[in-house]
Enzyme design. Sequence first.
Site, PDB file in Angstrom:
ATOM      1  N   TYR A 134       2.939  10.361  -0.085  1.00  0.00           N
ATOM      2  CA  TYR A 134       4.092   9.947   0.710  1.00  0.00           C
ATOM      3  C   TYR A 134       5.367  10.380  -0.007  1.00  0.00           C
ATOM      4  O   TYR A 134       5.820   9.735  -0.959  1.00  0.00           O
ATOM      5  CB  TYR A 134       4.100   8.435   0.921  1.00  0.00           C
ATOM      6  CG  TYR A 134       2.839   7.861   1.540  1.00  0.00           C
ATOM      7  CD1 TYR A 134       2.006   8.640   2.342  1.00  0.00           C
ATOM      8  CD2 TYR A 134       2.470   6.543   1.306  1.00  0.00           C
ATOM      9  CE1 TYR A 134       0.846   8.115   2.891  1.00  0.00           C
ATOM     10  CE2 TYR A 134       1.318   6.009   1.860  1.00  0.00           C
ATOM     11  CZ  TYR A 134       0.510   6.796   2.647  1.00  0.00           C
ATOM     12  OH  TYR A 134      -0.634   6.273   3.182  1.00  0.00           O
ATOM     13  N   ASP A 151       0.841  -1.193   0.000  1.00  0.00           N
ATOM     14  CA  ASP A 151       0.000   0.000   0.000  1.00  0.00           C
ATOM     15  C   ASP A 151       0.880   1.250   0.000  1.00  0.00           C
ATOM     16  O   ASP A 151       1.784   1.380   0.825  1.00  0.00           O
ATOM     17  CB  ASP A 151      -0.904  -0.008   1.236  1.00  0.00           C
ATOM     18  CG  ASP A 151      -1.811   1.201   1.293  1.00  0.00           C
ATOM     19  OD1 ASP A 151      -2.871   1.170   0.653  1.00  0.00           O
ATOM     20  OD2 ASP A 151      -1.451   2.191   1.990  1.00  0.00           O
ATOM     21  N   GLN A 196     -10.533   1.831   4.069  1.00  0.00           N
ATOM     22  CA  GLN A 196      -9.262   1.842   4.786  1.00  0.00           C
ATOM     23  C   GLN A 196      -9.352   2.796   5.984  1.00  0.00           C
ATOM     24  O   GLN A 196      -9.131   3.998   5.853  1.00  0.00           O
ATOM     25  CB  GLN A 196      -8.092   2.244   3.881  1.00  0.00           C
ATOM     26  CG  GLN A 196      -6.754   2.144   4.598  1.00  0.00           C
ATOM     27  CD  GLN A 196      -5.546   2.374   3.709  1.00  0.00           C
ATOM     28  OE1 GLN A 196      -4.543   2.893   4.162  1.00  0.00           O
ATOM     29  NE2 GLN A 196      -5.623   1.988   2.450  1.00  0.00           N
TER      30      GLN A 196
END
Length: 332
Positions: A57, A52, A177
């Site tokens: 990020y 994931d 999620q």
Amino acid sequence: MQTLQIADTGISASRIGLGTWAMGGREWGGTDDAQAIRTIHAAIDRGITLIDTAPAYGFGHAEEVLGKAIAESDQRNHLVIATKVALEWGEGIAAVVRNATQARIEKEVEDSLRRLGVEAIDLYQVHWPDPKAPMEETARTMERLYRDGKIRAIGVSNFSPEQCDAFRDVAPLHTVQPPLNLFEREAERNIVPYAKREGLAMLTYGALCRGLLSGKMHRDSAFNGDDLRNKDPKFQQPRFDQYLAAVDALDRFVQERHGKRVLALAVRWLLDRHDNGIALWGARRPDQVDPVADIIDWQLSDGDISEIERIVDEHVKDPVGPEFMAPPTRDV
């Protein structure tokens, strides 16, 4: 390792997944990239098939690292690559902000496909709901990508049941999620029972609560620079001592009862309580995926789970959730 079918997509993934949020920070580069790639390969070698990531990020860097790791591996056909969409950054934007408009999603999917070096994204997730974008627009755009074969499954992250319903009025939804771990259980009041009832797979993030449940922290632990834990109230006193005391007690309990350590307990707790869930945890070095071997082939009993909850309640008198992580909405 156990696997989980993701709704009606034909996709099957390991119930332990690797999160790459630790592979995208500003300090990552050069030899650290090589170490990150070794970490991904080590996870694959240990049976982890779901990885994931997200463009947010490291502003695309984590996806690039994962793309390099995939290119060096012969396991692409056995991997489930999950990434996200709908956060924006760049010139003139003070912080990462939510943007789930059609234009943003259509741009991001092409960028992610290029960084990852794949023809299709196995699981594409809306990272955060965007109150400034109509849900119909967001869902319709995701549904078009799904129909066109650019993505194989649709997910949402950090959505409420009501937001999921609004999304599903327009497009199919296969996964949710939420943040979920022994110390952050708010999701069990809403999105967890919703996912179970509606047959949705869950990718639960934060299994180790940003390292608190690793068993490696102490009251003198320091976090440098822009480390997220500097903003997390759980890592500030007097709460920090409460959480550390709970970790110590949980570690003693699982050693006496099962001969394991608290990290394995934390992940096992997620897997045993939620049979439609995949537990994600972050790693940035190969040795940090070694504990996978301690998680499989045993289970917690109902009595164990009751005692675990008693220990947490006894020591954590001032609990706090993960609300601090929510990114701001953009100015329109």
